[in-house]
Design a protein around this motif. Structure first.
Motif, PDB file in Angstrom:
ATOM      1  N   TYR A  69      93.487 -28.721  62.268  1.00  0.00           N
ATOM      2  CA  TYR A  69      93.285 -28.128  63.592  1.00  0.00           C
ATOM      3  C   TYR A  69      93.626 -29.144  64.660  1.00  0.00           C
ATOM      4  O   TYR A  69      93.389 -30.335  64.508  1.00  0.00           O
ATOM      5  N   ARG A  70      94.192 -28.640  65.753  1.00  0.00           N
ATOM      6  CA  ARG A  70      94.521 -29.475  66.909  1.00  0.00           C
ATOM      7  C   ARG A  70      94.333 -28.628  68.166  1.00  0.00           C
ATOM      8  O   ARG A  70      94.288 -27.399  68.088  1.00  0.00           O
ATOM      9  N   LEU A  71      94.217 -29.290  69.305  1.00  0.00           N
ATOM     10  CA  LEU A  71      94.089 -28.564  70.563  1.00  0.00           C
ATOM     11  C   LEU A  71      95.391 -27.818  70.858  1.00  0.00           C
ATOM     12  O   LEU A  71      96.477 -28.292  70.528  1.00  0.00           O
ATOM     13  N   ASN A  72      95.257 -26.672  71.487  1.00  0.00           N
ATOM     14  CA  ASN A  72      96.399 -25.862  71.886  1.00  0.00           C
ATOM     15  C   ASN A  72      96.732 -26.194  73.342  1.00  0.00           C
ATOM     16  O   ASN A  72      95.964 -25.855  74.239  1.00  0.00           O
ATOM     17  N   PRO A  73      97.861 -26.860  73.598  1.00  0.00           N
ATOM     18  CA  PRO A  73      98.209 -27.230  74.980  1.00  0.00           C
ATOM     19  C   PRO A  73      98.257 -26.032  75.930  1.00  0.00           C
ATOM     20  O   PRO A  73      97.868 -26.156  77.097  1.00  0.00           O
ATOM     21  N   ALA A  74      98.694 -24.878  75.447  1.00  0.00           N
ATOM     22  CA  ALA A  74      98.758 -23.691  76.322  1.00  0.00           C
ATOM     23  C   ALA A  74      97.361 -23.257  76.753  1.00  0.00           C
ATOM     24  O   ALA A  74      97.140 -22.889  77.908  1.00  0.00           O
ATOM     25  N   GLY A  75      96.403 -23.301  75.835  1.00  0.00           N
ATOM     26  CA  GLY A  75      95.029 -22.930  76.169  1.00  0.00           C
ATOM     27  C   GLY A  75      94.398 -23.912  77.140  1.00  0.00           C
ATOM     28  O   GLY A  75      93.673 -23.522  78.058  1.00  0.00           O
ATOM     29  N   ILE A  76      94.686 -25.179  76.965  1.00  0.00           N
ATOM     30  CA  ILE A  76      94.159 -26.199  77.870  1.00  0.00           C
ATOM     31  C   ILE A  76      94.784 -26.047  79.251  1.00  0.00           C
ATOM     32  O   ILE A  76      94.111 -26.205  80.272  1.00  0.00           O
TER      33      ILE A  76
END
Length: 111
Positions: A69-76
């Motif tokens: 799992y990694r952060l989603n740049p679009a969501g951020i």
């Protein structure tokens, strides 16, 4: 507020999900690694990740038998845009309030 923003904010309203989100901010991680760092079970971490993924804040990919799992740049970016707009609106309202003429409480004289 859009649904996507609302879901993201709701997802981060839970302290465990915030901890997972913050941990993923330091780099990608598997469920087992996250569970080892948190006071919750591996199945609980999986459920929290599911909520974060549905909110668009994280993405995952297969790596052998594990999911990373990694952060989603679009969501951020959606959250950043929301808070930037919120901050700008709040500061504009503050500026407008500060720049209002002072009222003395006495009626103005009429000529």
């Amino acid at each position: 507020m859009g649904t996507y923003q609302s879901e993201a904010l709701d997802a981060l309203g839970d302290p465990t999900r915030r901890a997972i989100f913050e941990r993923l901010g330091r780099g990608p991680c598997a469920v087992g690694e996250l569970a080892a760092e948190l006071p919750v079970s591996r199945p609980a971490v999986s459920q929290h990740l599911k909520v974060l993924k549905q909110a668009g804040l994280v993405v995952d990919e297969a790596a052998g038998t594990r999911r990373i799992y990694r952060l989603n740049p679009a969501g951020i970016e959606v959250l950043r845009t929301y808070f930037t707009h919120f901050w700008s609106t709040a500061m504009s309202a503050f500026r407008d309030e500060v720049n209002k003429p002072a009222r003395t409480g006495e009626p103005e004289e009429q000529s």
